[in-house]
Scaffold this active site. Sequence first.
Site, mmCIF file in Angstrom:
data_model
loop_
_atom_site.group_PDB
_atom_site.id
_atom_site.type_symbol
_atom_site.label_atom_id
_atom_site.label_comp_id
_atom_site.label_asym_id
_atom_site.label_seq_id
_atom_site.Cartn_x
_atom_site.Cartn_y
_atom_site.Cartn_z
ATOM 1 N N SER A 1 2.764 -1.889 10.524
ATOM 2 C CA SER A 1 4.180 -1.945 10.896
ATOM 3 C C SER A 1 4.829 -3.308 10.643
ATOM 4 O O SER A 1 5.688 -3.751 11.404
ATOM 5 C CB SER A 1 4.375 -1.516 12.357
ATOM 6 O OG SER A 1 4.015 -0.156 12.522
ATOM 7 N N HIS B 1 -9.697 1.457 4.388
ATOM 8 C CA HIS B 1 -8.455 1.661 5.139
ATOM 9 C C HIS B 1 -8.731 2.639 6.283
ATOM 10 O O HIS B 1 -9.520 3.574 6.128
ATOM 11 C CB HIS B 1 -7.362 2.219 4.207
ATOM 12 C CG HIS B 1 -6.018 2.206 4.871
ATOM 13 N ND1 HIS B 1 -5.649 3.172 5.780
ATOM 14 C CD2 HIS B 1 -4.987 1.333 4.799
ATOM 15 C CE1 HIS B 1 -4.432 2.880 6.232
ATOM 16 N NE2 HIS B 1 -4.007 1.779 5.645
ATOM 17 N N GLU C 1 -6.031 -4.592 10.328
ATOM 18 C CA GLU C 1 -5.008 -3.566 10.562
ATOM 19 C C GLU C 1 -5.366 -2.783 11.826
ATOM 20 O O GLU C 1 -6.160 -1.837 11.771
ATOM 21 C CB GLU C 1 -4.945 -2.603 9.381
ATOM 22 C CG GLU C 1 -4.514 -3.251 8.085
ATOM 23 C CD GLU C 1 -3.891 -2.225 7.137
ATOM 24 O OE1 GLU C 1 -2.758 -2.451 6.719
ATOM 25 O OE2 GLU C 1 -4.530 -1.201 6.855
ATOM 26 N N GLY D 1 1.772 2.462 10.746
ATOM 27 C CA GLY D 1 2.763 3.536 10.648
ATOM 28 C C GLY D 1 3.391 3.916 11.978
ATOM 29 O O GLY D 1 4.080 4.929 12.071
ATOM 30 N N GLU E 1 -7.188 5.049 7.402
ATOM 31 C CA GLU E 1 -6.960 6.471 7.087
ATOM 32 C C GLU E 1 -8.163 7.060 6.351
ATOM 33 O O GLU E 1 -8.483 8.244 6.511
ATOM 34 C CB GLU E 1 -5.657 6.610 6.279
ATOM 35 C CG GLU E 1 -4.437 6.398 7.177
ATOM 36 C CD GLU E 1 -3.214 5.805 6.495
ATOM 37 O OE1 GLU E 1 -3.133 5.830 5.253
ATOM 38 O OE2 GLU E 1 -2.334 5.305 7.222
ATOM 39 N N GLY F 1 2.581 -1.134 4.338
ATOM 40 C CA GLY F 1 2.646 0.285 3.991
ATOM 41 C C GLY F 1 4.083 0.720 3.771
ATOM 42 O O GLY F 1 4.678 0.484 2.715
ATOM 43 N N GLY F 2 4.662 1.354 4.784
ATOM 44 C CA GLY F 2 6.000 1.947 4.661
ATOM 45 C C GLY F 2 7.034 1.018 4.040
ATOM 46 O O GLY F 2 7.799 1.427 3.153
ATOM 47 N N ASN G 1 0.874 -1.179 0.000
ATOM 48 C CA ASN G 1 0.000 0.000 0.000
ATOM 49 C C ASN G 1 0.910 1.227 0.000
ATOM 50 O O ASN G 1 1.481 1.568 1.031
ATOM 51 C CB ASN G 1 -0.896 -0.029 1.248
ATOM 52 C CG ASN G 1 -1.678 1.266 1.418
ATOM 53 O OD1 ASN G 1 -1.760 2.080 0.503
ATOM 54 N ND2 ASN G 1 -2.249 1.457 2.601
ATOM 55 N N TRP G 2 1.039 1.808 -1.173
ATOM 56 C CA TRP G 2 1.982 2.934 -1.295
ATOM 57 C C TRP G 2 1.456 4.208 -0.622
ATOM 58 O O TRP G 2 2.197 5.164 -0.469
ATOM 59 C CB TRP G 2 2.246 3.236 -2.767
ATOM 60 C CG TRP G 2 3.112 2.229 -3.463
ATOM 61 C CD1 TRP G 2 3.544 1.019 -2.982
ATOM 62 C CD2 TRP G 2 3.661 2.359 -4.790
ATOM 63 N NE1 TRP G 2 4.318 0.389 -3.919
ATOM 64 C CE2 TRP G 2 4.411 1.186 -5.036
ATOM 65 C CE3 TRP G 2 3.588 3.326 -5.774
ATOM 66 C CZ2 TRP G 2 5.087 0.978 -6.241
ATOM 67 C CZ3 TRP G 2 4.252 3.126 -6.983
ATOM 68 C CH2 TRP G 2 4.998 1.959 -7.198
ATOM 69 N N LYS G 3 0.168 4.228 -0.305
ATOM 70 C CA LYS G 3 -0.456 5.447 0.244
ATOM 71 C C LYS G 3 -0.168 6.619 -0.695
ATOM 72 O O LYS G 3 -0.067 6.426 -1.905
ATOM 73 C CB LYS G 3 0.022 5.708 1.673
ATOM 74 C CG LYS G 3 -0.126 4.479 2.559
ATOM 75 C CD LYS G 3 -0.018 4.776 4.016
ATOM 76 C CE LYS G 3 -0.162 3.464 4.789
ATOM 77 N NZ LYS G 3 -0.307 3.642 6.226
HETATM 78 P P1 PGA Z 1 2.426 0.432 7.670
HETATM 79 O O1 PGA Z 1 1.003 0.659 6.981
HETATM 80 O O2 PGA Z 1 2.955 -0.890 7.171
HETATM 81 O O3 PGA Z 1 3.251 1.594 7.239
HETATM 82 O O4 PGA Z 1 2.178 0.397 9.143
HETATM 83 C C1 PGA Z 1 0.126 -0.404 6.720
HETATM 84 C C2 PGA Z 1 -1.119 0.132 6.082
HETATM 85 O O5 PGA Z 1 -1.557 1.232 6.429
HETATM 86 O O6 PGA Z 1 -1.716 -0.537 5.213
#
Ligand code: PGA
Length: 260
Positions: free
Chosen positions: A220, A105, A176, A182, A107, A241-242, A21-23
């Site tokens: 994470s 998600h 999640e 994050g 967010e 994500g990251g 997930n590149w966001k």
């Molecule tokens: P993260 O994000 O791996 O940076 O914690 C995961 C996500 O939001 O899908």
Amino acid sequence: MTTATPEAGESALRQTMVVGNWKMHGALQANADLLRSLRAAPPAGCAVSVCVPFPYLAQARELLAGSQVAWGAQDCSMHEQGAYTGEVSARMLGDFGCRHVLVGHSERRRLHGESDAMVAAKAERALECGLTPIVCLGETLEQREGGQTEAAIGLQLDAVLHLLGAHAARMVLAYEPVWAIGSGRSASAEQAQQVHALLRARVARHGIDAQSLSILYGGSVNPANAGDLFAQPDVDGGLIGGASLQAADFQSIIESAPRH
Ligand code: PGA
């Protein structure tokens, strides 16, 4: 609901999956490097996909063409079409060749006010258009500390199960925990397994073949903790994500996934 390939009793094949997930990250040159390195090291026995920002879908399509790596988007509209400036429909994504779309998600839920009902409608639009929705859910820290984890994720899941009915068998779930996203503080493998087992049991209670459903963990995940998380019996891979923005880290996470 009507779907592109609608059949009751349908099910997605449960498989190990690692999804990036590149966001809202990326730039043409950096993406090209990342996508080329992904396709140069094709995964064996593990489905890999990257969910990229809308403007980079064309680049993902071009650079991943003919590879084992799938690609998709991070959101879609709950509406089929119409006067919704700025929205992108599931039909457009399907038309373009996306395989997956993230919905719900945290967010989006938190920063864009998406309700459980909206998330369920997005999952329905995705299935109608032949996309696999990756339905994200998870509890906040406050909910976990207040002993409300099961109740919170139960409400999120039930909204989707009620709307999709038997078609829910074709979604992918991603657990999640909001506090893990994050934050550098992943859920422990035991915590993840516990919630994944709860989710699978709840899906089964709705008459869906829960053993055929892929349930990913996200929050994470990194090369150091992926192996433990993915070794849990109800954890079928991860939503990353990251760490999906660093080719070496993402590759190492993919290699930690059990092969089926
Ligand atoms: P993260 O994000 O791996 O940076 O914690 C995961 C996500 O939001 O899908």
